[in-house]
Each structure stands twice: as structure tokens, then as C-alpha cells.
Design a protein around this motif. Structure first.
Motif, PDB file in Angstrom:
ATOM      1  N   ILE A 131       4.100   0.604   7.200  1.00 50.00           N
ATOM      2  CA  ILE A 131       4.008   0.433   8.499  1.00 50.00           C
ATOM      3  C   ILE A 131       3.825   1.674   9.217  1.00 50.00           C
ATOM      4  CG2 ILE A 131       6.077   1.092  10.668  1.00 50.00           C
ATOM      5  CD1 ILE A 131       8.786  -0.182   7.977  1.00 50.00           C
ATOM      6  N   ALA A 132       3.282   2.692   8.978  1.00 50.25           N
ATOM      7  CA  ALA A 132       2.574   3.889   9.776  1.00 50.25           C
ATOM      8  C   ALA A 132       1.300   3.199   9.456  1.00 50.25           C
ATOM      9  CB  ALA A 132       2.795   5.049   9.508  1.00 50.25           C
ATOM     10  N   GLY A 133       0.575   2.510   8.814  1.00 51.83           N
ATOM     11  CA  GLY A 133      -0.930   2.543   8.286  1.00 51.83           C
ATOM     12  C   GLY A 133      -1.661   3.452   8.101  1.00 51.83           C
ATOM     13  N   VAL A 134      -1.283   4.065   6.743  1.00 54.41           N
ATOM     14  CA  VAL A 134      -1.220   5.434   6.536  1.00 54.41           C
ATOM     15  C   VAL A 134      -1.849   4.938   5.100  1.00 54.41           C
ATOM     16  CG1 VAL A 134      -0.297   7.026   7.178  1.00 54.41           C
ATOM     17  CG2 VAL A 134       0.799   6.128   5.123  1.00 54.41           C
ATOM     18  N   LEU A 135      -1.198   3.436   4.512  1.00 51.67           N
ATOM     19  CA  LEU A 135      -0.941   2.517   3.382  1.00 51.67           C
ATOM     20  C   LEU A 135      -1.601   0.722   3.961  1.00 51.67           C
ATOM     21  CD1 LEU A 135       1.531   3.192   0.591  1.00 51.67           C
ATOM     22  CD2 LEU A 135      -0.382   4.304   0.615  1.00 51.67           C
ATOM     23  N   HIS A 136      -2.323   0.790   2.956  1.00 51.53           N
ATOM     24  CA  HIS A 136      -2.678  -0.832   3.695  1.00 51.53           C
ATOM     25  C   HIS A 136      -2.133  -2.356   3.272  1.00 51.53           C
ATOM     26  CE1 HIS A 136      -4.843   0.871   7.032  1.00 51.53           C
ATOM     27  NE2 HIS A 136      -5.510   1.847   6.031  1.00 51.53           N
ATOM     28  N   PRO A 137      -1.709  -2.850   2.862  1.00 56.51           N
ATOM     29  CA  PRO A 137      -1.818  -4.144   2.148  1.00 56.51           C
ATOM     30  C   PRO A 137      -2.160  -5.130   1.771  1.00 56.51           C
ATOM     31  CG  PRO A 137      -0.653  -5.235   4.118  1.00 56.51           C
ATOM     32  CD  PRO A 137      -1.417  -3.569   4.610  1.00 56.51           C
ATOM     33  N   GLN A 138      -2.301  -5.641   0.100  1.00 54.81           N
ATOM     34  CA  GLN A 138      -3.401  -6.504  -0.414  1.00 54.81           C
ATOM     35  C   GLN A 138      -2.998  -7.511   0.419  1.00 54.81           C
ATOM     36  OE1 GLN A 138      -1.418  -4.346  -2.896  1.00 54.81           O
ATOM     37  NE2 GLN A 138      -3.342  -2.618  -2.869  1.00 54.81           N
ATOM     38  N   ALA A 139      -1.532  -8.141   0.931  1.00 55.69           N
ATOM     39  CA  ALA A 139      -1.589  -9.712   0.960  1.00 55.69           C
ATOM     40  C   ALA A 139      -0.713  -9.256   2.693  1.00 55.69           C
ATOM     41  CB  ALA A 139      -1.306 -10.174   0.226  1.00 55.69           C
ATOM     42  N   GLY A 140      -0.510  -9.942   3.757  1.00 56.24           N
ATOM     43  CA  GLY A 140      -0.176 -10.018   4.490  1.00 56.24           C
ATOM     44  C   GLY A 140      -0.579  -9.367   5.997  1.00 56.24           C
ATOM     45  N   THR A 141       0.282  -9.050   6.438  1.00 57.67           N
ATOM     46  CA  THR A 141      -0.007  -8.573   8.193  1.00 57.67           C
ATOM     47  C   THR A 141       1.644  -7.706   8.818  1.00 57.67           C
ATOM     48  OG1 THR A 141       0.888 -10.049   9.680  1.00 57.67           O
ATOM     49  CG2 THR A 141      -2.024 -10.257   8.397  1.00 57.67           C
ATOM     50  N   ILE A 142       0.742  -6.332   8.894  1.00 59.21           N
ATOM     51  CA  ILE A 142       1.502  -6.030   9.986  1.00 59.21           C
ATOM     52  C   ILE A 142       1.046  -5.789  11.279  1.00 59.21           C
ATOM     53  CG2 ILE A 142       2.844  -3.109  10.121  1.00 59.21           C
ATOM     54  CD1 ILE A 142       1.840  -3.303   6.653  1.00 59.21           C
ATOM     55  N   HIS A 143       2.219  -5.511  12.603  1.00 58.10           N
ATOM     56  CA  HIS A 143       1.629  -5.619  13.672  1.00 58.10           C
ATOM     57  C   HIS A 143       2.561  -4.478  14.114  1.00 58.10           C
ATOM     58  CE1 HIS A 143       0.165  -9.569  13.601  1.00 58.10           C
ATOM     59  NE2 HIS A 143      -1.073  -9.084  14.383  1.00 58.10           N
TER      60      HIS A 143
END
Length: 595
Positions: free
Chosen positions: A383-395
């Protein structure tokens, strides 16, 4: 409709008592500037050059006393700033909310209202405070320097006043162009926010219809337009530089060139030196602060406030027209949105989160619970953007986290992890580095609201130097929580940020954060946090369910087991929602981690 000048004058009139107190302490603050040149001249001419060093040191000692008085004046002036600024902000918020509600009930779409209510109102508050202090500083500092110059040597004062007035005149002549550039910037910012909301709201339809490139180009055109406006705004720095050169630096060579004539008129070397002190330490910094402050904060204040007044005042209903027209309710963009998020630590590892969908509305209070190692802190990092998913989107607030710069993320969220970060430096620096230049009054109000006034006093006050090794884990967490409270970010993420605190302190701090404007996401250290939340997200390794605390007790055996209720009734709970309760919230449903 009210104008910027009318509203500003009315706000100042309403706080006359506070302004008079501010002026009184400003006089004390200006005392060193008024006496610096005069006492320096006496120390040189009557003391050191006359062979009386004791006399010279006495004059310099008087200057040191004046400096101490000025320091007290500065401290008290900044402490009074919040009493003038915060009521103005509250009144402005009421105007904006009234205008947005009137527009909504009148059938007018206004996606930029969110930008006005958050970014623009805070910009006006901050720039109003800065402008007030800048103008106050110029009037008292430059006035003190000129009074000192006339007391020391009237001819020098006249030589200095002419270029200063010329520089101010040049700056005043350029102000209309600066205002126009700043207005273009505000309008471009609103246009970009409007199209971004439209693009994010319809991103699924855009993807399905194959119009991604076209919509990207459409939004990109507004981004380019805003960039062009910012470049034009930056060119106004040339005018500011010319103003400072004429009004701030030109008096120095003028005084130096006139020195032989001044000496012939009977002025001693100390008097010439004192005159230069007034120019370099008084007039020049005051003019520099005024030009930079008005050119930056002042223009943003005038243009942004004008925009808020034009759009934030309810439009009167015309005769024969209902004041409130029926409208179709619109769903606001969520503060946090996850779609199909999958994350694993390594290409061959099992997913910690698998195809997670989640919406968190603005203003929500969500607590995330689950067994240790289930992925709660991982979700906080995503959520905070310090990790990044392999799939999907976060806004976050409609902004894709994957493409955001660190500064953009910092504007929208603040994350406090389990191990709170405190660095070696002053207490003030530790508390305000997410929101610099906050006055001490704002710090004091926040500390009182969180019940941390005693801790700050015990640590030695805002100017005390902190060393992390000298603080307990609980003290570090409380300082980090106060820092998060002071952050302007609308989303707060507390990842077991109270694990070193006792339950009563944890409850007090979480309750305060729940009442703070904005959205709160808590990774629970104790399940008592779930009792204080509006919604609870349960991660159990296979599914993710979101509901109230009582709703999860009714629906989920895993949740009952987590809180110690046992597993009775598992099949009935999993098969259907209980009587009298709604079905699971669609926004909180996640696909199972295995097919």
C-alpha cells in the motif's frame, strides 16, 4: 462575491488582538537590527579606534543583550502564528464544503472539489502563514534598519533608500505578470486532477475497449500543459533576481563609493562600517525574504484563494427554481484501491497475497488482522509503495502507486512501521521533517491531542537533541506517531506501530488517529484494535474478508478462533451470511489463493 483582499482584510480584522500581540513581539525581535549598526559604530569610533577597548567591549555587550531580547521576540512571534492562521483555515474550509455541497445538490459535477478541499486549502493556509511572517519581518526588519541608519547618518540613509525603493518598484511592476502565471498554474493543476479522476474511474472500461494508448495520450496532454505552465512560471525568477540586485546589492557599492565624501562630511570609519552592517544585515535580508516570499507563497496564496472563493461560494438559486435539485449519487474515488494484487518473495515461492481486491473509502478506519506471518506487513508495504506486486494494480487517491515518485507518495501516505525511525537531531527536526516549517503552536496542539505533552517536556523541549540509543522503543514509537499526525498525507498506515506501548496508551493514540481527518489503516498488534475500527480485514491465508468486528465474528470461524471464540458453527457460517446481516462487502472480497 468576496475578493481576495476583502477576505484577507476581514480575517486580519477578526484577529486584531492577536496581531497587536504579534506586533509587540516583532518590535522586540527587530531590536538587534535597529541597534546593530549604531552600537558597532560606537564600539569602533569611541572604543577600539580611540584606544579604549573596554568601552568598545561595553558597546558590543549591549548589542549581545539586544540579540537575546530579539531571540525571545522571535520565539513568541512564531508561537502566536497559529492563533492567527488556524481560524482563517477553518473559515475557508467551511466555504469550500458549502460550495461543494451546493454544487452537488444543484447537479453540477465538480471533480476538482477534492483538490480544493485538500491540496488547495492547505496551500492557502501554509502560504497565508508564510506571507504573514514575511511581510511582518520585512516591515519591522527594514524599518528598524532604516531608523538605525537615520540615527547614525542621515546622508547614508538617503543613499540606501533610493535603490531600495527602486527595487521594490520594479518588483511591484512585475507582480501582475507573476499573478497571471500563477493563476495559469492553478487552473492547469485542476484540469489535470479532473482528467486524472475521469481516467482512473473508467480504467476498467478503457482496458476492455483497448483505448489505453488513446487515454494515456489524452491525460499526457494535460501533463505536458502543466509542465509548460510551470516552465513559464519559473522564468519569473529573473525578475526577482533583478529586484534583489537593485534593491539589495546596489546599496553596498553606493555606500562604498560614497565613503570618501562621507568621511569628509565628518563621518568616522565606525559609522561607515555601521551603515554597511545595516545594509548587509538588515535591509538586504529583509528585502530578499520579502521578494522570495511574495513571489513564491504570496502569489500562490492570492491565486489559490481567488480560485477557492470563485468556486467555493454556493450559487444562489434563481427565482422559481428549487434550491436543491434531485441528482444521481456519485461514488467518490476510494482513498485506496487494490485490483488483482499478487505478491511473492521470490519467483518460485508461494504467494503471500494472491489476486487481492480491496477498496478503502476516504475517511475509513480499517484494521487488518491475521495470524503472524500471514502477510499483514507485506500488504502495508505494498500500500505504501515500498514493495511492488508481481501482478495487479494499487492506487492511492486515484494515483497509480507503481508510477509514483517518492515525493508524490509522501504527499498521499505516511507509513509508521513496527521499528520507529528516530534520527540524531533536535526533537523539532524529528517531528517536522514530513511537514517542515510548522510553528511550535501547531506542534503543541498535536502533542496535546495525542497526550504526549509530558513526553516532549521530559525529552527537553523542541530544541533538545535526540539520540536514538537514549530512547526506549515506546518513546520512539510515540515520537513517530506524532510525526505521522503532523504529516499532511491523507492516508496513515500504522504497521504494528504501537507494539511497544501499553494497551491504554495504544487505545488513546489509535482513537485520536481515528478522529483525525483522513483515512486510517492499522496493522493490528492487539485484537482490541479491531473493536475500535469501522471495518476489519481478515487475512487467513486462503481468503480475505472485510466486515465489522461483529460481522466477522458471525461469519468467520477463522476470526472467532483468532479472538478465542472457538470454531463452532463453521459450516453454517461459511455457507451463508447470518440472518439480519448484510452479505460480505464486495469491496473487501479477495479471490482465494488457490483455485
Amino acid at each position: 462575491m468576496s475578493t481576495v483582499g476583502e477576505v484577507t482584510r476581514a480575517a486580519l480584522r477578526d484577529r486584531r488582538a492577536e496581531l497587536w500581540r504579534l506586533a509587540g513581539w516583532s518590535l522586540a525581535e527587530a531590536l538587534p537590527g535597529m541597534l546593530a549598526g549604531l552600537l558597532t559604530a560606537r564600539a569602533v569610533d569611541d572604543g577600539f579606534l580611540a584606544g579604549r577597548p573596554a568601552t568598545g567591549l561595553l558597546w558590543l555587550g549591549l548589542l549581545a543583550v539586544a540579540v537575546l531580547v530579539g531571540a525571545v521576540g522571535t520565539n513568541r512571534a512564531y508561537a502566536l502564528l497559529g492563533d492567527v492562521v488556524e481560524p482563517f483555515r477553518d473559515d475557508l474550509l467551511r466555504r469550500v464544503v458549502a460550495g461543494a455541497l451546493a454544487g452537488a445538490t444543484g447537479g453540477r459535477d465538480d471533480d476538482a472539489a477534492v483538490a480544493r478541499l485538500t491540496h488547495q486549502v492547505e496551500m492557502v493556509r501554509d502560504t497565508y502563514a508564510g506571507l504573514l511572517m514575511v511581510v511582518r519581518g520585512f516591515l519591522f526588519a527594514a524599518g528598524a534598519a532604516l531608523v538605525g541608519l537615520f540615527s547614525l547618518a542621515a546622508p547614508v540613509a538617503l543613499l540606501v533608500t533610493v535603490p531600495v525603493l527602486a527595487g521594490l518598484g520594479l518588483f511591484a511592476a512585475a507582480l501582475p505578470a507573476m499573478v497571471a502565471r500563477q493563476r495559469e498554474y492553478v487552473l492547469a493543476d485542476e484540469d489535470l486532477g479532473r482528467v486524472a479522476v475521469a481516467a482512473v474511474t473508467g480504467h476498467r472500461d478503457v482496458t476492455v475497449s483497448g483505448a489505453r494508448d488513446r487515454v494515456t495520450g489524452w491525460v499526457g496532454g494535460y501533463v505536458d500543459a502543466q509542465a509548460r505552465v510551470e516552465r513559464r512560471l519559473a522564468t519569473m525568477a529573473v525578475t526577482r533576481g533583478l529586484t534583489l540586485a537593485v534593491g539589495g546589492w546596489l546599496p553596498v557599492p553606493v555606500v562604498l563609493l560614497a565613503t570618501p565624501w562621507l568621511v569628509r562630511q565628518g563621518l568616522g570609519p565606525g559609522a561607515v562600517l555601521g551603515a554597511l552592517v545595516y545594509v548587509v544585515r538588515g535591509v538586504q535580508p529583509a528585502l530578499h525574504a520579502l521578494v522570495q516570499g511574495v513571489a513564491a507563497g504570496g502569489l500562490r496564496f492570492a491565486v489559490t484563494l481567488d480560485r477557492l472563493l470563485r468556486t467555493g461560494t454556493p450559487t444562489p438559486a434563481t427565482a422559481g427554481t428549487p434550491a436543491i435539485a434531485p441528482v444521481t449519487p456519485r461514488t467518490p474515488a476510494p482513498a485506496l484501491s487494490l485490483r488483482g494484487v499478487t505478491f511473492r518473495y521470490g519467483p518460485h515461492a508461494d504467494p503471500v497475497l494472491d489476486r487481492l481486491d480491496l477498496d478503502v473509502p476516504a475517511g475509513d478506519h480499517l484494521v487488518i488482522v491475521g495470524a503472524s506471518g500471514i502477510g499483514k506487513s507485506t500488504l502495508a508495504g505494498l500500500i505504501a509503495g515500498v514493495l511492488h506486486p508481481q501482478a495487479g494494480t494499487i492506487h492511492l487517491d486515484g494515483m497509480p502507486v507503481a508510477d509514483a515518485t517518492p515525493s508524490k507518495l509522501a504527499d498521499r501516505r505516511v507509513l509508521i512501521p513496527q521499528e520507529a525511525y528516530v534520527f540524531t537531531g533536535t526533537l523539532r527536526d524529528n517531528l517536522t521533517y514530513l511537514h517542515p516549517d510548522l510553528p511550535d503552536a501547531a506542534l503543541a496542539r498535536a502533542a496535546a491531542r495525542l497526550g504526549l505533552t509530558g513526553l516532549l517536556a521530559r525529552l527537553g523541549g523542541y530544541d533538545a537533541t535526540l539520540r536514538p540509543a537514549g530512547l526506549s522503543a515506546g518513546e520512539r514509537q510515540q515520537l513517530a506517531l506524532l510525526r505521522a499526525w503532523l504529516s499532511p498525507a491523507p492516508l496513515t498506515i500504522l504497521d504494528e506501530a504501537t507494539c511497544h506501548l501499553d494497551p491504554a496508551t495504544e487505545a488513546r493514540l489509535e482513537t485520536a488517529f481515528a478522529e483525525r481527518p483522513g483515512t486510517l489503516v492499522v496493522i493490528a498488534h492487539r485484537l482490541s484494535s479491531a473493536l475500535r475500527a469501522r471495518r476489519v480485514l481478515l487475512l487467513d491465508g486462503r481468503t480475505a474478508l472485510v466486515d465489522s468486528h461483529q460481522g466477522l465474528l458471525d461469519r468467520s470461524a477463522a476470526y472467532r478462533e483468532l479472538v478465542g471464540y472457538g470454531t463452532a458453527g463453521t459450516d453454517e457460517v461459511r455457507s451463508s451470511p447470518p440472518r439480519g446481516r448484510s452479505a460480505p462487502l464486495p469491496a473487501g472480497y479477495a479471490h482465494p489463493s488457490s483455485p
